[in-house]
Write a protein that holds these residues in place. Sequence first.
Motif, PDB file in Angstrom:
ATOM      1  N   ALA A  68       0.814  -1.218   0.000  1.00 15.34           N
ATOM      2  CA  ALA A  68       0.000   0.000   0.000  1.00 15.34           C
ATOM      3  C   ALA A  68       0.852   1.274   0.000  1.00 15.34           C
ATOM      4  CB  ALA A  68      -0.925   0.002   1.209  1.00 15.34           C
ATOM      5  N   ALA A  69       1.859   1.323   0.888  1.00 15.26           N
ATOM      6  CA  ALA A  69       2.635   2.563   1.025  1.00 15.26           C
ATOM      7  C   ALA A  69       3.374   2.890  -0.275  1.00 15.26           C
ATOM      8  CB  ALA A  69       3.629   2.424   2.179  1.00 15.26           C
ATOM      9  N   LEU A  70       3.976   1.853  -0.876  1.00 16.28           N
ATOM     10  CA  LEU A  70       4.761   2.067  -2.098  1.00 16.28           C
ATOM     11  C   LEU A  70       3.846   2.431  -3.265  1.00 16.28           C
ATOM     12  CD1 LEU A  70       7.390   2.094  -3.582  1.00 16.28           C
ATOM     13  CD2 LEU A  70       7.388  -0.395  -3.674  1.00 16.28           C
ATOM     14  N   THR A  71       2.704   1.744  -3.352  1.00 18.43           N
ATOM     15  CA  THR A  71       1.754   2.038  -4.433  1.00 18.43           C
ATOM     16  C   THR A  71       1.272   3.484  -4.342  1.00 18.43           C
ATOM     17  OG1 THR A  71       1.005  -0.245  -4.466  1.00 18.43           O
ATOM     18  CG2 THR A  71      -0.478   1.368  -5.425  1.00 18.43           C
ATOM     19  N   GLU A  72       0.897   3.890  -3.130  1.00 22.11           N
ATOM     20  CA  GLU A  72       0.394   5.254  -2.935  1.00 22.11           C
ATOM     21  C   GLU A  72       1.458   6.277  -3.332  1.00 22.11           C
ATOM     22  OE1 GLU A  72      -2.307   8.295  -1.753  1.00 22.11           O
ATOM     23  OE2 GLU A  72      -2.557   6.227  -2.401  1.00 22.11           O
ATOM     24  N   MET A  73       2.716   5.994  -2.926  1.00 21.32           N
ATOM     25  CA  MET A  73       3.832   6.898  -3.233  1.00 21.32           C
ATOM     26  C   MET A  73       4.021   7.018  -4.751  1.00 21.32           C
ATOM     27  SD  MET A  73       5.546   8.739  -1.267  1.00 21.32           S
ATOM     28  CE  MET A  73       5.984   8.233   0.362  1.00 21.32           C
ATOM     29  N   CYS A  74       3.975   5.875  -5.450  1.00 19.26           N
ATOM     30  CA  CYS A  74       4.122   5.898  -6.921  1.00 19.26           C
ATOM     31  C   CYS A  74       2.979   6.676  -7.567  1.00 19.26           C
ATOM     32  CB  CYS A  74       4.107   4.475  -7.492  1.00 19.26           C
ATOM     33  SG  CYS A  74       5.596   3.561  -7.191  1.00 19.26           S
ATOM     34  N   LEU A  75       1.763   6.436  -7.084  1.00 21.58           N
ATOM     35  CA  LEU A  75       0.592   7.097  -7.683  1.00 21.58           C
ATOM     36  C   LEU A  75       0.687   8.610  -7.518  1.00 21.58           C
ATOM     37  CD1 LEU A  75      -2.301   4.711  -6.592  1.00 21.58           C
ATOM     38  CD2 LEU A  75      -1.365   4.977  -8.881  1.00 21.58           C
ATOM     39  N   VAL A  76       1.102   9.047  -6.318  1.00 24.41           N
ATOM     40  CA  VAL A  76       1.208  10.494  -6.094  1.00 24.41           C
ATOM     41  C   VAL A  76       2.325  11.077  -6.963  1.00 24.41           C
ATOM     42  CG1 VAL A  76       1.611  12.291  -4.388  1.00 24.41           C
ATOM     43  CG2 VAL A  76       0.251  10.314  -3.761  1.00 24.41           C
ATOM     44  N   ALA A  77       3.417  10.320  -7.104  1.00 32.86           N
ATOM     45  CA  ALA A  77       4.524  10.784  -7.957  1.00 32.86           C
ATOM     46  C   ALA A  77       4.028  10.952  -9.402  1.00 32.86           C
ATOM     47  CB  ALA A  77       5.679   9.788  -7.905  1.00 32.86           C
ATOM     48  N   PHE A  78       3.251   9.974  -9.874  1.00 26.63           N
ATOM     49  CA  PHE A  78       2.689  10.094 -11.235  1.00 26.63           C
ATOM     50  C   PHE A  78       1.757  11.292 -11.342  1.00 26.63           C
ATOM     51  CE2 PHE A  78       3.493   5.408 -11.845  1.00 26.63           C
ATOM     52  CZ  PHE A  78       4.411   5.584 -12.864  1.00 26.63           C
ATOM     53  N   GLY A  79       0.970  11.502 -10.268  1.00 28.44           N
ATOM     54  CA  GLY A  79       0.048  12.638 -10.264  1.00 28.44           C
ATOM     55  C   GLY A  79       0.801  13.952 -10.457  1.00 28.44           C
ATOM     56  N   ASN A  80       1.978  14.062  -9.789  1.00 19.84           N
ATOM     57  CA  ASN A  80       2.797  15.274  -9.956  1.00 19.84           C
ATOM     58  C   ASN A  80       3.298  15.406 -11.390  1.00 19.84           C
ATOM     59  OD1 ASN A  80       2.503  15.724  -7.273  1.00 19.84           O
ATOM     60  ND2 ASN A  80       4.568  15.157  -6.684  1.00 19.84           N
ATOM     61  N   LEU A  81       3.813  14.288 -11.931  1.00 20.73           N
ATOM     62  CA  LEU A  81       4.388  14.344 -13.278  1.00 20.73           C
ATOM     63  C   LEU A  81       3.313  14.607 -14.327  1.00 20.73           C
ATOM     64  CD1 LEU A  81       6.810  11.280 -13.046  1.00 20.73           C
ATOM     65  CD2 LEU A  81       7.441  13.680 -12.950  1.00 20.73           C
ATOM     66  N   ALA A  82       2.115  14.051 -14.092  1.00 25.15           N
ATOM     67  CA  ALA A  82       1.053  14.152 -15.109  1.00 25.15           C
ATOM     68  C   ALA A  82       0.517  15.567 -15.256  1.00 25.15           C
ATOM     69  CB  ALA A  82      -0.091  13.194 -14.769  1.00 25.15           C
ATOM     70  N   GLU A  83       0.909  16.463 -14.341  1.00 27.26           N
ATOM     71  CA  GLU A  83       0.504  17.868 -14.493  1.00 27.26           C
ATOM     72  C   GLU A  83       1.153  18.479 -15.748  1.00 27.26           C
ATOM     73  OE1 GLU A  83      -1.669  19.359 -12.586  1.00 27.26           O
ATOM     74  OE2 GLU A  83      -1.785  17.973 -10.896  1.00 27.26           O
ATOM     75  N   LEU A  84       2.327  17.932 -16.140  1.00 19.94           N
ATOM     76  CA  LEU A  84       3.013  18.445 -17.342  1.00 19.94           C
ATOM     77  C   LEU A  84       2.292  17.922 -18.574  1.00 19.94           C
ATOM     78  CD1 LEU A  84       6.742  17.750 -16.375  1.00 19.94           C
ATOM     79  CD2 LEU A  84       5.537  19.897 -16.215  1.00 19.94           C
ATOM     80  N   ASP A  85       2.035  18.816 -19.564  1.00 22.53           N
ATOM     81  CA  ASP A  85       1.129  18.391 -20.634  1.00 22.53           C
ATOM     82  C   ASP A  85       1.616  17.282 -21.536  1.00 22.53           C
ATOM     83  OD1 ASP A  85      -1.380  19.108 -20.587  1.00 22.53           O
ATOM     84  OD2 ASP A  85      -1.249  20.597 -22.193  1.00 22.53           O
ATOM     85  N   ALA A  86       2.838  17.442 -22.028  1.00 22.83           N
ATOM     86  CA  ALA A  86       3.336  16.443 -22.985  1.00 22.83           C
ATOM     87  C   ALA A  86       3.527  15.083 -22.314  1.00 22.83           C
ATOM     88  CB  ALA A  86       4.654  16.933 -23.566  1.00 22.83           C
ATOM     89  N   ILE A  87       3.624  15.079 -20.988  1.00 20.42           N
ATOM     90  CA  ILE A  87       3.964  13.852 -20.271  1.00 20.42           C
ATOM     91  C   ILE A  87       2.793  12.876 -20.223  1.00 20.42           C
ATOM     92  CG2 ILE A  87       4.780  12.961 -18.053  1.00 20.42           C
ATOM     93  CD1 ILE A  87       6.698  14.731 -19.859  1.00 20.42           C
ATOM     94  N   LYS A  88       1.556  13.407 -20.297  1.00 20.64           N
ATOM     95  CA  LYS A  88       0.394  12.511 -20.200  1.00 20.64           C
ATOM     96  C   LYS A  88       0.488  11.397 -21.238  1.00 20.64           C
ATOM     97  CE  LYS A  88      -2.693  15.986 -18.213  1.00 20.64           C
ATOM     98  NZ  LYS A  88      -1.809  17.113 -18.091  1.00 20.64           N
ATOM     99  N   LEU A  89       0.871  11.774 -22.457  1.00 19.83           N
ATOM    100  CA  LEU A  89       0.983  10.774 -23.526  1.00 19.83           C
ATOM    101  C   LEU A  89       2.098   9.775 -23.206  1.00 19.83           C
ATOM    102  CD1 LEU A  89      -0.115   9.852 -26.252  1.00 19.83           C
ATOM    103  CD2 LEU A  89       1.585  11.300 -27.357  1.00 19.83           C
ATOM    104  N   GLN A  90       3.233  10.277 -22.708  1.00 19.52           N
ATOM    105  CA  GLN A  90       4.346   9.374 -22.338  1.00 19.52           C
ATOM    106  C   GLN A  90       3.913   8.371 -21.278  1.00 19.52           C
ATOM    107  OE1 GLN A  90       8.271  10.758 -21.218  1.00 19.52           O
ATOM    108  NE2 GLN A  90       8.138  12.460 -22.656  1.00 19.52           N
TER     109      GLN A  90
END
Length: 565
Positions: A196-218
């Motif tokens: 749970a802890a690692l999954t949550e950490m990864c998901l939040v990290a993705f949430g931060n990165l996904a704010e960048l527009d071109a990154i959503k496609l990546q």
Amino acid sequence: MDSLSDTLKKLKITAVDRTEDSLEGCLDCLLQALAQNNAETSEKIQASGILQLFASLLTPQSSCKAKVANIIAEVAKNEFMRIPCVDAGLISPLVQLLNSKDQEVLLQTGRALGNICYDSHEGRSAVDQAGGAQIVIDHLRSLCSLTDPANEKLLTVFCGMLMNYSNENDSLQAQLINMGVIPTLVKLLGIHCQNAALTEMCLVAFGNLAELDAIKLQLVEAGLVECLLEIVQQKVDSDKEDDITELKTGSDLMVLLLLGDESMQKLFEGGKGSVFQRVLSWIPSNNHQLQLAGALAIANFARNDGNCIHMVDNGIVEKLMDLLDRHVEDGNVTVQHAALSALRNLAIPVINKAKMLSAGVTEAVLKFLKSEMPPVQFKLLGTLRMLIDAQAEAAEQLGKNVKLVERLVEWCEAKDHAGVMGESNRLLSALIRHSKSKDVIKTIVQSGGIKHLVTMATSEHVIMQNEALVALALIAALELGTAEKDLESAKLVQILHRLLADERSAPEIKYNSMVLICALMGSESLHKEVQDLAFLDVVSKLRSHENKSVAQQASLTEQRLTVES
């Protein structure tokens, strides 16, 4: 706390002498004091000037480096300690320790660096200069497939460190992406989705990165979506706190990925995409979070006409109406809002309007008229306005609905909620413009709506001013006798004089104001007001207006005013 002062004094001496046993004892005392009162102990540590000594205790040869890193991690939980840690020169030796093979050293060093980076520009900058991020990403890569608990704890700390390092910082996020963090995190998520802890950490990290527009496609191309769908499927029936959090974070992230046009189209795959199909299956689920994410995802897929037409032809409207039906009584406001957003977007293409009207969408939406929630009111109004656009029959039917019109008039006064107020005015005007019906005008007059349309003509938004003027011109042409008194008391004639005299008024506003003046001449009392205000001066100036339509309408209006005077 006296013993703390003694410990700090003793530590100063032993740190220089390197008497290992006394040193260990002093460090243990510090950790104990931090556990009891972190903030106060940290202040004392800072005041004692001992931070500078820690750098020399962080060398690879030092036997107490893990404990020192642990102390730094603890003190850096306090915002006021982060810059002092940077100033004391601790970042460079900490980053060097990331090359250690000792798991405890790596764990405490990762914690220390992560805490120093938290909300601290200076901390991030120092870690960036020391090259810390690349070493951490290399660790994540090499440790990725080991699933023992100690290793998963270390992976969690390293993910957290990268997250604090790059949070809300576009250039550092871009740097991590160039270092190849995306495929590594996707792999982590796939292998460790039971943690749970690692999954949550990864998901939040993705949430931060996904704010960048071109990154959503990546992110989509790296296979993140499949991981998210897997997480959702595993957690959907659980009532464990951690699982509920993961389900929320995972499904929210899914919706976020659909905000990029390219990533959204890639996942839609002409409506045949497996991801699109899975998201559809969330809407009838019994889980509020999934219903919400499903409806928001549909609203995001409905961002171009082709997708909207395909979805309406394939029965999405009925699914959304069923969902709304389940939330009429004491419903979930966020789900109501999301489902209405999706319906509003789907109603934009002209070809969908009639289909949605005959499917009964207006009836489904009207059930929420009694809602006291501004976000729901706002979407409800927007959906109805989209549905009746150029649909005369539907506009007439709604415009004769006294309950609806009375509620609109009430919301036109919602001063605390500008959005609701604006949308109510626009819907009132739309009911008249699209129905061109005397009955609708009478209903609006009887409900006290005229004064709001007159006020709307003074809006700061040209589009709203224009919609109001066109609706008022129809009222004057079709039902002037009924509306006369209300138009008078709302001071319409004075407002029109102001709009025509104001050089900043847009050409279409001037044009429609003159059309309206001509229409008002049929009323004796309004005609008298027009004469009293010397409209001829203002209008004759507009005959030389650079806009042809305005100039022509000025000539016509001048003739009309001269004949009638």
